[in-house]
Design a protein around this motif. Structure first.
Motif, PDB file in Angstrom:
ATOM      1  N   ALA A 186     -10.804 -35.796   2.179  1.00  0.00           N
ATOM      2  CA  ALA A 186      -9.953 -36.972   1.988  1.00  0.00           C
ATOM      3  C   ALA A 186      -8.538 -36.545   1.641  1.00  0.00           C
ATOM      4  CB  ALA A 186     -10.530 -37.852   0.881  1.00  0.00           C
ATOM      5  N   THR A 243     -15.510 -37.268   4.529  1.00  0.00           N
ATOM      6  CA  THR A 243     -16.856 -37.000   4.052  1.00  0.00           C
ATOM      7  C   THR A 243     -16.890 -36.321   2.698  1.00  0.00           C
ATOM      8  OG1 THR A 243     -16.747 -35.008   5.367  1.00  0.00           O
ATOM      9  CG2 THR A 243     -17.924 -36.875   6.326  1.00  0.00           C
ATOM     10  N   SER A 244     -15.763 -35.830   2.231  1.00  0.00           N
ATOM     11  CA  SER A 244     -15.764 -35.220   0.900  1.00  0.00           C
ATOM     12  C   SER A 244     -14.401 -35.407   0.268  1.00  0.00           C
ATOM     13  CB  SER A 244     -16.092 -33.729   0.992  1.00  0.00           C
ATOM     14  OG  SER A 244     -15.003 -33.059   1.580  1.00  0.00           O
ATOM     15  N   ARG A 245     -14.326 -35.146  -1.022  1.00  0.00           N
ATOM     16  CA  ARG A 245     -13.081 -35.270  -1.771  1.00  0.00           C
ATOM     17  C   ARG A 245     -11.985 -34.422  -1.129  1.00  0.00           C
ATOM     18  NH1 ARG A 245     -15.491 -35.050  -7.557  1.00  0.00           N
ATOM     19  NH2 ARG A 245     -16.630 -36.862  -6.831  1.00  0.00           N
TER      20      ARG A 245
END
Lengths: 259, 311
Positions: free
Chosen positions: B29, B24-26
């Motif tokens: 990830a 859901t976010s950098r």
């Protein structure tokens, strides 16, 4: 207004022994907003014209104008904001270690955009990919999805002209249609000018209004798509190309009779 | 990867958060891909064995004053050359009556110091030279690679010896000398990788975004070279330890009374027939650490090689 004007373009590659002339004395004029196709067999110099336009091949002579500006040896960032390219092979065109997010955010930052996050979401939406694809790596995407990412990257700087180097030839047929429809929709939505290279006349017929037929580095004929559909080309090579694209025509066989 | 072989269903929440396909976010990830890399590394028992040994060595080096039973420098001439298992000296004593175990424990600090410094200097220098040469091509490539060839043409230890002789003996100079002799293979690897990468479409694509050569080399070429370099570094670690030990053995590295392992072997050599443990014990320590680095390198190759990932 003219999008791309090419006059007396020669492109060559310096080999070990001799120079290979890939494009010879080519003239081309593409109006802004037009969708123009370049067809020909492999090695006829279609992609070379695109690569020379984008500055990837430095060995050329002649004159190239893009939206009224004459191109020199070096391309500025301003040029890349106007002209973008989609590559042939989506499996080779994405950095294997960069996620979709990294890829797009780097592109956007290079072109000096702020609010990168919002733009990434919008770009993914434009090419029909949901936000779940944002943090995927190329190896987690299918060929068609990769090509969509590559198109999103090309659209990121909000260009006026998109150079398409056989954008569907590496994809299977059902995905080809999806990508072609996407490109068609994007052209209408963003008022883009397309210069599309293909060896597939069906693809070009679907996308383009005018086509140029190339053979051995020269443009042998420029015709409208209606002329092509009517099977009415003037040059013998164009006719040959067109006929071969219609598929294998069963000829009335004359079976030699055994005496 | 073996991730799919894990039992599914009863994962705790953090586990499924880490194993998700849709971060859901950098931040998320990055952590998730690290965790998945760790899982595939963990499935290789030999590599884990190497990692455990190296972690233990790191801890031993950090906590040396707490762990060492004796002061490594205190001499006790009345109790010299005590055998293995002697009272109060588990691994015996050396020719000056110093406790070998304590010297080994303190020596881990020196060995790690040398290894880490060399591992920071040589691959970075090699990566820089190799990628610049490979990407720029032309005369820059020619000059850089001929310099590399000149360094490669010398036998490694002989060149290191010459550098130490010119710079003066000591650990820092040994590190510089080893680094100077260690970078050319990295430059070669990095250049070879760069040559295969630089003509690829994704480099052309980033050029079409107006990226300059500096950005292309550091952001796009380095990440693809680094994994093969890391593997090569861990495989070379053994050689680096041995080169440092070799310099120590020849009296050109760490100076007495410093408990560097190579220097310890060198001192023990005089008694190797009658008192074999004095030279053997530090030799075994070098062997163990070299082996650990090799195993770790093997495991890292499986995790990091970009050609394998994605399948």
């Amino acid at each position: 207004m003219s999008g791309i004007v090419i006059k007396n373009l020669n492109v060559w590659f310096d080999g070990a022994e001799e120079r290979v002339n890939a494009v010879k004395n080519t003239n081309l004029k593409i109006v802004q907003g037009e969708s123009f196709g370049l067809v020909g067999e492999s090695g006829s110099g279609k992609s070379t014209i695109l690569r020379a336009l984008t500055g990837l091949i430095p060995t050329w002579s002649g004159e190239m104008n893009v939206t009224g500006e004459r191109l020199g040896r070096h391309r500025t960032r301003q040029f890349y904001k106007k002209v973008q390219m989609v590559f042939q092979d989506p499996y080779a065109a994405l950095h294997p270690r960069h996620s979709v997010d990294q890829l797009l955010s780097e592109t956007l930052r290079l072109h000096g955009f702020s609010n990168v996050d919002r733009r990434i979401e919008k770009l993914l939406d434009n090419v029909g990919l949901g936000p779940t694809f944002r943090f995927r790596y190329p190896h987690q995407l299918s060929g068609g999805q990769r090509q969509r990412v590559a198109i999103a990257r090309a659209l990121a700087p909000e260009p006026e002209i998109l150079l398409l180097d056989e954008p569907t030839s590496a994809l299977d047929v059902s995905v080809q249609a999806e990508i072609l429809n996407l490109l068609d929709d994007l052209r209408r939505a963003h008022k883009l000018t397309y210069l599309m290279v293909s060896h597939d006349l069906a693809v070009v017929g679907h996308m383009c209004k005018r086509i140029a037929v190339m053979q051995m580095g020269e443009i042998v004929e420029i015709m409208t798509i209606e002329q092509m559909r009517d099977l009415n080309p003037q040059h013998p090579y164009s006719r040959h190309l067109l006929e071969s694209s219609l598929g294998y025509k069963r000829q009335k066989e004359q079976v030699p009779q055994k005496p | 990867m073996s991730v799919s072989g894990l039992p599914s269903g009863n994962h705790p929440k953090w586990r499924s958060w880490l194993l998700t396909d849709t971060p859901t976010s950098r931040h998320h990830a990055r952590i998730a891909s690290l965790y998945q890399g760790w899982l595939s590394f963990r499935s290789n028992p030999m590599a884990m064995f190497g990692l455990v040994i190296l972690l233990m060595m790191g801890l031993i080096a950090v906590f040396a004053p707490l762990l060492a039973p004796h002061d490594p420098f205190v001499q006790d001439l009345s109790n010299r050359l005590a055998p293995l298992g002697a009272d109060d000296h588990l691994l015996g004593t050396d020719s000056l009556g110093r406790d070998i175990l304590s010297r080994l424990i303190y020596g881990a600090r020196i060995t790690l110091y040398i290894v880490i410094l060399v591992a920071l200097i040589a691959p970075v220098a090699g990566l820089f030279v190799g990628t610049v040469a490979g990407y720029a091509g032309g005369w820059i490539d020619t000059i850089l690679m001929r310099i590399t060839d000149i360094f490669l043409a010398f036998p490694r230890l002989v060149l290191a010896l010459a550098f130490v002789a010119a710079l003066g003996a000591g650990i820092e100079n040994a590190v510089i000398a080893i680094s100077l002799t260690a970078w050319p293979p990295y430059a070669r690897i990095a250049r070879a990788e760069t040559l295969t990468i630089r003509k690829s479409d994704y480099i052309s694509a980033v050029k079409l975004q107006g990226a300059g050569p500096f950005r292309i080399i550091t952001r796009h070429i380095w990440p693809l070279c680094i994994s093969s370099l890391i593997v090569r570094v861990t495989l070379d670690m053994a050689g680096i330890i041995l080169a440092a030990a070799g310099l120590g053995f020849l009296g050109l590295g760490a100076q007495p009374p410093s408990p560097e392992w190579g220097a310890m072997i060198s001192e023990g050599r005089k008694f190797i027939l009658d008192h074999w443990w004095v030279a053997t014990v530090p030799g075994l320590a070098i062997f163990l650490v070299s082996l650990a680095f090799n195993l770790l390198g093997d495991g890292l190759r499986d995790v990091l090689d970009p050609k394998d990932s994605g399948s």
